[in-house]
Design a protein around this motif. Structure first.
Motif, PDB file in Angstrom:
ATOM      1  N   HIS A  18       5.321  40.399  40.061  1.00 43.52           N
ATOM      2  CA  HIS A  18       6.003  39.698  41.159  1.00 43.52           C
ATOM      3  C   HIS A  18       5.149  38.537  41.679  1.00 43.52           C
ATOM      4  O   HIS A  18       5.681  37.476  42.010  1.00 43.52           O
ATOM      5  CB  HIS A  18       6.328  40.668  42.306  1.00 43.52           C
ATOM      6  CG  HIS A  18       7.603  41.412  42.075  1.00 43.52           C
ATOM      7  ND1 HIS A  18       8.268  42.090  43.059  1.00 43.52           N
ATOM      8  CD2 HIS A  18       8.343  41.581  40.941  1.00 43.52           C
ATOM      9  CE1 HIS A  18       9.369  42.630  42.554  1.00 43.52           C
ATOM     10  NE2 HIS A  18       9.425  42.359  41.265  1.00 43.52           N
ATOM     11  N   HIS A  62       9.999  41.613  32.351  1.00 42.83           N
ATOM     12  CA  HIS A  62       9.938  42.286  33.652  1.00 42.83           C
ATOM     13  C   HIS A  62      11.319  42.849  34.037  1.00 42.83           C
ATOM     14  O   HIS A  62      11.428  43.973  34.531  1.00 42.83           O
ATOM     15  CB  HIS A  62       9.436  41.305  34.708  1.00 42.83           C
ATOM     16  CG  HIS A  62       9.428  41.859  36.093  1.00 42.83           C
ATOM     17  ND1 HIS A  62       8.518  42.795  36.515  1.00 42.83           N
ATOM     18  CD2 HIS A  62      10.245  41.616  37.163  1.00 42.83           C
ATOM     19  CE1 HIS A  62       8.760  43.106  37.776  1.00 42.83           C
ATOM     20  NE2 HIS A  62       9.808  42.414  38.195  1.00 42.83           N
ATOM     21  N   GLU A  66      12.315  46.915  34.606  1.00 44.93           N
ATOM     22  CA  GLU A  66      13.014  47.509  35.751  1.00 44.93           C
ATOM     23  C   GLU A  66      14.327  48.167  35.325  1.00 44.93           C
ATOM     24  O   GLU A  66      14.681  49.240  35.831  1.00 44.93           O
ATOM     25  CB  GLU A  66      13.279  46.422  36.794  1.00 44.93           C
ATOM     26  CG  GLU A  66      11.986  45.908  37.401  1.00 44.93           C
ATOM     27  CD  GLU A  66      12.169  44.685  38.271  1.00 44.93           C
ATOM     28  OE1 GLU A  66      11.299  44.445  39.125  1.00 44.93           O
ATOM     29  OE2 GLU A  66      13.177  43.950  38.101  1.00 44.93           O
ATOM     30  N   LEU A 137      13.248  39.976  45.016  1.00 48.40           N
ATOM     31  CA  LEU A 137      11.892  40.547  45.048  1.00 48.40           C
ATOM     32  C   LEU A 137      11.688  41.350  46.334  1.00 48.40           C
ATOM     33  O   LEU A 137      11.066  42.418  46.317  1.00 48.40           O
ATOM     34  CB  LEU A 137      10.827  39.440  44.955  1.00 48.40           C
ATOM     35  CG  LEU A 137      10.828  38.562  43.690  1.00 48.40           C
ATOM     36  CD1 LEU A 137       9.659  37.576  43.734  1.00 48.40           C
ATOM     37  CD2 LEU A 137      10.760  39.373  42.422  1.00 48.40           C
ATOM     38  N   GLU A 140      13.380  44.694  46.036  1.00 48.48           N
ATOM     39  CA  GLU A 140      12.633  45.577  45.129  1.00 48.48           C
ATOM     40  C   GLU A 140      11.381  46.124  45.808  1.00 48.48           C
ATOM     41  O   GLU A 140      11.080  47.319  45.714  1.00 48.48           O
ATOM     42  CB  GLU A 140      12.268  44.822  43.854  1.00 48.48           C
ATOM     43  CG  GLU A 140      13.503  44.588  42.991  1.00 48.48           C
ATOM     44  CD  GLU A 140      13.237  43.854  41.704  1.00 48.48           C
ATOM     45  OE1 GLU A 140      14.085  43.954  40.804  1.00 48.48           O
ATOM     46  OE2 GLU A 140      12.200  43.157  41.591  1.00 48.48           O
ATOM     47  N   TYR A 145      11.002  49.808  44.668  1.00 46.77           N
ATOM     48  CA  TYR A 145       9.717  50.303  44.159  1.00 46.77           C
ATOM     49  C   TYR A 145       9.232  51.534  44.954  1.00 46.77           C
ATOM     50  O   TYR A 145       8.865  52.541  44.346  1.00 46.77           O
ATOM     51  CB  TYR A 145       8.656  49.207  44.161  1.00 46.77           C
ATOM     52  CG  TYR A 145       8.834  48.118  43.125  1.00 46.77           C
ATOM     53  CD1 TYR A 145       9.914  48.102  42.235  1.00 46.77           C
ATOM     54  CD2 TYR A 145       7.907  47.089  43.020  1.00 46.77           C
ATOM     55  CE1 TYR A 145      10.063  47.098  41.299  1.00 46.77           C
ATOM     56  CE2 TYR A 145       8.047  46.076  42.076  1.00 46.77           C
ATOM     57  CZ  TYR A 145       9.124  46.073  41.221  1.00 46.77           C
ATOM     58  OH  TYR A 145       9.257  45.078  40.287  1.00 46.77           O
TER      59      TYR A 145
HETATM   60 FE   LIG Z   1      11.043  42.651  39.915  1.00 48.26          FE
END
Ligand SMILES: [Fe+2]
Ligand SMILES: [Fe+2]
Length: 177
Positions: A18, A62, A66, A137, A140, A145
């Motif tokens: 990120h 990436h 995910e 982002l 996430e 996350y």
């Molecule tokens: Fe991401």
């Protein structure tokens, strides 16, 4: 890049990617702003090449990381908000890819020293891309996350890290350019 020999934690690796994404968004803005004033020197052409390399390569890996390992954990949850977040984040990847494919030809032209495109249209496309990426982002990092982290055991994370490393090492050299 994640290495099969390095025992890096899965979430440290995702967070680092990120940070790379944000750095490459800044580079992309620098290139697009230089276009607006007609100042495309060798340094901007080099930045354009770095941006192409990153968004055509590591950024797509990436998204696969995910989609293969993080979103399914949320989608399997009994929490409707997490299931909806997983669905939205996956849809975002589709929109981000579409936005990037709209921007990419102009960045490729810049990297080759050409400017045949409409620079105002490129700036608008960048603004859409940046806004969607930053929002993505944030969701996430604030929700996907931490919630996936809570639900994954250390052995799950190690296996996921191995798949991510193997997928990258299996890519032909030309595909990583
Ligand atoms: Fe991401
Ligand atoms: Fe994502």
């Amino acid at each position: 890049m994640i290495s099969p020999r390095t025992q890096i934690d899965l979430f440290d690796f995702l967070d680092e990617t990120h940070r790379q994404l944000q750095r490459h968004l800044v580079l992309l803005r620098s290139v697009v702003e230089a276009c607006q004033v007609g100042h495309l020197d060798a340094a901007e052409r080099l930045r354009a090449r770095q941006v192409l390399h990153f968004f055509n390569g590591e950024a797509r890996q990436h998204h696969l990381d995910e989609e293969n390992h993080i979103f399914p954990v949320l989608a399997a949850s009994s929490d409707e908000a997490l299931v909806a977040a997983a669905r939205r984040l996956r849809q975002d990847h589709g929109w981000l890819e579409e936005n990037w494919l709209h921007i990419e030809p102009a960045v490729a032209a810049i990297s080759a020293g050409n400017q045949w495109f409409d620079s105002a249209e490129l700036l608008h496309a960048l603004e859409v891309f940046e806004a969607l990426y930053l929002d993505h982002l944030l969701l996430e990092e604030s929700l996907a996350y931490p919630e996936a982290h809570k639900r994954l055991q250390a052995y799950d994370r190690a296996g996921m890290g191995r798949e991510m490393a193997q997928r990258r090492s299996a890519r032909p050299a030309a595909a990583s350019a």
